[in-house]
Design an enzyme around this catalytic site. Sequence first.
Site, PDB file in Angstrom:
ATOM      1  N   GLU A 100       0.804  -1.229   0.000  1.00  0.00           N
ATOM      2  CA  GLU A 100       0.000   0.000   0.000  1.00  0.00           C
ATOM      3  C   GLU A 100       0.841   1.285   0.000  1.00  0.00           C
ATOM      4  O   GLU A 100       0.485   2.254  -0.672  1.00  0.00           O
ATOM      5  CB  GLU A 100      -0.966   0.031   1.197  1.00  0.00           C
ATOM      6  CG  GLU A 100      -0.383  -0.518   2.470  1.00  0.00           C
ATOM      7  CD  GLU A 100      -0.825   0.214   3.728  1.00  0.00           C
ATOM      8  OE1 GLU A 100      -0.475  -0.247   4.804  1.00  0.00           O
ATOM      9  OE2 GLU A 100      -1.492   1.271   3.633  1.00  0.00           O
ATOM     10  N   ARG A 108       1.572 -20.657  26.476  1.00  0.00           N
ATOM     11  CA  ARG A 108       2.890 -20.402  25.877  1.00  0.00           C
ATOM     12  C   ARG A 108       2.693 -19.665  24.557  1.00  0.00           C
ATOM     13  O   ARG A 108       1.638 -19.773  23.925  1.00  0.00           O
ATOM     14  CB  ARG A 108       3.624 -21.707  25.588  1.00  0.00           C
ATOM     15  CG  ARG A 108       4.056 -22.453  26.816  1.00  0.00           C
ATOM     16  CD  ARG A 108       5.281 -21.784  27.459  1.00  0.00           C
ATOM     17  NE  ARG A 108       5.875 -22.623  28.466  1.00  0.00           N
ATOM     18  CZ  ARG A 108       5.478 -22.689  29.735  1.00  0.00           C
ATOM     19  NH1 ARG A 108       4.458 -21.957  30.146  1.00  0.00           N
ATOM     20  NH2 ARG A 108       6.106 -23.483  30.602  1.00  0.00           N
ATOM     21  N   ILE A 127       3.002  -9.945   2.141  1.00  0.00           N
ATOM     22  CA  ILE A 127       2.527 -11.165   2.799  1.00  0.00           C
ATOM     23  C   ILE A 127       1.185 -10.906   3.463  1.00  0.00           C
ATOM     24  O   ILE A 127       0.453 -11.827   3.751  1.00  0.00           O
ATOM     25  CB  ILE A 127       3.543 -11.705   3.831  1.00  0.00           C
ATOM     26  CG1 ILE A 127       3.754 -10.719   4.984  1.00  0.00           C
ATOM     27  CG2 ILE A 127       4.846 -12.071   3.175  1.00  0.00           C
ATOM     28  CD1 ILE A 127       4.378 -11.363   6.209  1.00  0.00           C
ATOM     29  N   ASP A 128       0.862  -9.621   3.712  1.00  0.00           N
ATOM     30  CA  ASP A 128      -0.372  -9.310   4.444  1.00  0.00           C
ATOM     31  C   ASP A 128      -1.638  -9.440   3.592  1.00  0.00           C
ATOM     32  O   ASP A 128      -2.739  -9.450   4.130  1.00  0.00           O
ATOM     33  CB  ASP A 128      -0.302  -7.873   4.999  1.00  0.00           C
ATOM     34  CG  ASP A 128       0.736  -7.738   6.086  1.00  0.00           C
ATOM     35  OD1 ASP A 128       1.199  -8.769   6.603  1.00  0.00           O
ATOM     36  OD2 ASP A 128       1.100  -6.593   6.421  1.00  0.00           O
ATOM     37  N   GLU A 163      -0.675  -9.734  14.670  1.00  0.00           N
ATOM     38  CA  GLU A 163       0.068  -8.741  15.456  1.00  0.00           C
ATOM     39  C   GLU A 163      -0.724  -7.450  15.676  1.00  0.00           C
ATOM     40  O   GLU A 163      -0.552  -6.753  16.659  1.00  0.00           O
ATOM     41  CB  GLU A 163       1.401  -8.411  14.768  1.00  0.00           C
ATOM     42  CG  GLU A 163       1.184  -7.803  13.381  1.00  0.00           C
ATOM     43  CD  GLU A 163       2.440  -7.434  12.636  1.00  0.00           C
ATOM     44  OE1 GLU A 163       3.533  -7.519  13.194  1.00  0.00           O
ATOM     45  OE2 GLU A 163       2.304  -7.050  11.459  1.00  0.00           O
ATOM     46  N   MET A 198       1.986 -12.171  11.444  1.00  0.00           N
ATOM     47  CA  MET A 198       1.973 -10.777  10.981  1.00  0.00           C
ATOM     48  C   MET A 198       0.590 -10.399  10.464  1.00  0.00           C
ATOM     49  O   MET A 198      -0.248 -11.271  10.209  1.00  0.00           O
ATOM     50  CB  MET A 198       3.034 -10.557   9.920  1.00  0.00           C
ATOM     51  CG  MET A 198       4.416 -10.357  10.519  1.00  0.00           C
ATOM     52  SD  MET A 198       5.634  -9.910   9.276  1.00  0.00           S
ATOM     53  CE  MET A 198       6.996  -9.393  10.328  1.00  0.00           C
ATOM     54  N   GLY A 199       0.383  -9.131  10.248  1.00  0.00           N
ATOM     55  CA  GLY A 199      -0.918  -8.610   9.802  1.00  0.00           C
ATOM     56  C   GLY A 199      -1.220  -7.364  10.600  1.00  0.00           C
ATOM     57  O   GLY A 199      -1.702  -7.427  11.723  1.00  0.00           O
ATOM     58  N   GLN A 231       8.058 -15.579   8.505  1.00  0.00           N
ATOM     59  CA  GLN A 231       6.965 -15.612   7.514  1.00  0.00           C
ATOM     60  C   GLN A 231       7.340 -14.921   6.210  1.00  0.00           C
ATOM     61  O   GLN A 231       6.729 -15.148   5.171  1.00  0.00           O
ATOM     62  CB  GLN A 231       5.725 -14.890   8.071  1.00  0.00           C
ATOM     63  CG  GLN A 231       5.098 -15.573   9.244  1.00  0.00           C
ATOM     64  CD  GLN A 231       4.256 -14.618  10.067  1.00  0.00           C
ATOM     65  OE1 GLN A 231       3.051 -14.561   9.909  1.00  0.00           O
ATOM     66  NE2 GLN A 231       4.883 -13.858  10.954  1.00  0.00           N
ATOM     67  N   ARG A 232       8.293 -14.002   6.266  1.00  0.00           N
ATOM     68  CA  ARG A 232       8.640 -13.202   5.087  1.00  0.00           C
ATOM     69  C   ARG A 232       9.862 -13.725   4.352  1.00  0.00           C
ATOM     70  O   ARG A 232      10.112 -13.322   3.216  1.00  0.00           O
ATOM     71  CB  ARG A 232       8.915 -11.765   5.539  1.00  0.00           C
ATOM     72  CG  ARG A 232       7.812 -10.850   5.168  1.00  0.00           C
ATOM     73  CD  ARG A 232       7.885  -9.503   5.812  1.00  0.00           C
ATOM     74  NE  ARG A 232       9.125  -8.784   5.710  1.00  0.00           N
ATOM     75  CZ  ARG A 232       9.292  -7.563   6.222  1.00  0.00           C
ATOM     76  NH1 ARG A 232       8.273  -6.963   6.835  1.00  0.00           N
ATOM     77  NH2 ARG A 232      10.421  -6.932   6.121  1.00  0.00           N
TER      78      ARG A 232
HETATM   79  O1  F6P Z   1       5.190  -6.826   5.027  1.00  0.00           O
HETATM   80  C1  F6P Z   1       4.181  -6.351   5.884  1.00  0.00           C
HETATM   81  C2  F6P Z   1       4.620  -6.517   7.280  1.00  0.00           C
HETATM   82  O2  F6P Z   1       5.022  -7.844   7.335  1.00  0.00           O
HETATM   83  C3  F6P Z   1       3.627  -6.241   8.399  1.00  0.00           C
HETATM   84  O3  F6P Z   1       2.757  -7.268   8.729  1.00  0.00           O
HETATM   85  C4  F6P Z   1       4.552  -5.890   9.543  1.00  0.00           C
HETATM   86  O4  F6P Z   1       3.916  -5.134  10.535  1.00  0.00           O
HETATM   87  C5  F6P Z   1       5.615  -5.140   8.849  1.00  0.00           C
HETATM   88  O5  F6P Z   1       5.718  -5.688   7.550  1.00  0.00           O
HETATM   89  C6  F6P Z   1       6.939  -5.119   9.575  1.00  0.00           C
HETATM   90  O6  F6P Z   1       7.989  -4.889   8.696  1.00  0.00           O
HETATM   91  P1  F6P Z   1       9.316  -4.046   8.984  1.00  0.00           P
HETATM   92  O7  F6P Z   1       9.770  -4.402  10.366  1.00  0.00           O
HETATM   93  O8  F6P Z   1      10.250  -4.511   7.921  1.00  0.00           O
HETATM   94  O9  F6P Z   1       8.973  -2.596   8.872  1.00  0.00           O
END
Ligand code: F6P
Length: 349
Positions: A104, A273, A127-128, A223, A170-171, A281-282
């Site tokens: 975005e 836990r 990935i989001d 997150e 993430m998200g 994930q990335r």
């Molecule tokens: O790519 C999107 C994302 O994975 C989000 O879910 C996450 O909050 C963010 O990137 C964190 O990325 P960075 O630490 O590289 O700014």
Amino acid sequence: MRVGILTGGGDCPGLNAVIRAVVRKGIDVYHYEILGIYEGWKGLIKEGLIRPLALSDVSGILHRGGTILRSSRTNPFKVENGVETIRTNLQKYNIEALIAVGGEDTLGVAARLSADGFNVIGVPKTIDNDVVGTDRTFGFDTALNIATEAIDRVHTTAEAHNRVMIVEVMGRHAGWIAIESGIAGGADIILIPEKITYVKNVCELIKRRHARGKDFSIVVVAEGAKIQMSPDSKKEEMVIQDKKLDAFGHVRLGGVGYKLADMIEKETGYEARVVVLGYIQRGGSPTAFDRVLATRFGVHAIDLINRGEYGNMVALHGTKIEPVALSNVINKIKTIDQELIDTAEVFFG
Ligand code: F6P
């Protein structure tokens, strides 16, 4: 014709597949010169970050995660004379068209540059999976599979120890990874940014499960999920790791899983836990789905340039790749549809 390509924002698996597709079709079919712009928009502002890409540069990269062009979260609208410098550099390097691969934020910059008269094409990645106008972004499928495998693995250890296991994924604004990995992994509760979750309800669901003879539970939390103990407790909370803003005004999220574990333990007495998946994930190799989608996006992006259809983003609609106006996809987030939320909730508790 000279075409520039850059990758901006957080990386994701499949970026190299787009670059490879653009370079292969751009050079082989259209006989364009392709220039790699390194480190996102920074590459058009700082000196020394623009280099020609040859066929040999994209050989052997299809299966590799990350991006050979590197990435950054540089926002040219926050840099003094940023946009003027971009204009000067595009002229200096004789770049007639630009492909911006990003989420975005990067696409937002691309749309503004397009409105200013630049010849820009956007390619949606993240990935989001939260970019409006496309059914899927590439990178999402890989992250989803990693999260699902993590939930499967956590399941057996949760069962062995009678524990509540919380998997944080993430998200930031949308819970696509959480809801789809939660459904795929058979989670008992899923928390997403789209709605406030009352932890009291989560605890009731866990207790109900235990009353049914299940001694463990799996909770998946995005997150960016907003939690609150109950409807009448003070305020909703989004757990922030670092309040410092990046160039696009985002705080760093992370840690909601720990907060939740603490609240669940106190409320239910069950041991909890946490696993925070974070950048795992990335990273790494893209799935076959992401390699194919990213390749199709790259091919269609260079085709749009060939047809002079600037100001568009390539998008997946059903099984087809189609252009959508960049101006229609910015300043919005694609959140989860209610149908998917209703489906996930059938299996809660
Ligand atoms: O790519 C999107 C994302 O994975 C989000 O879910 C996450 O909050 C963010 O990137 C964190 O990325 P960075 O630490 O590289 O700014």
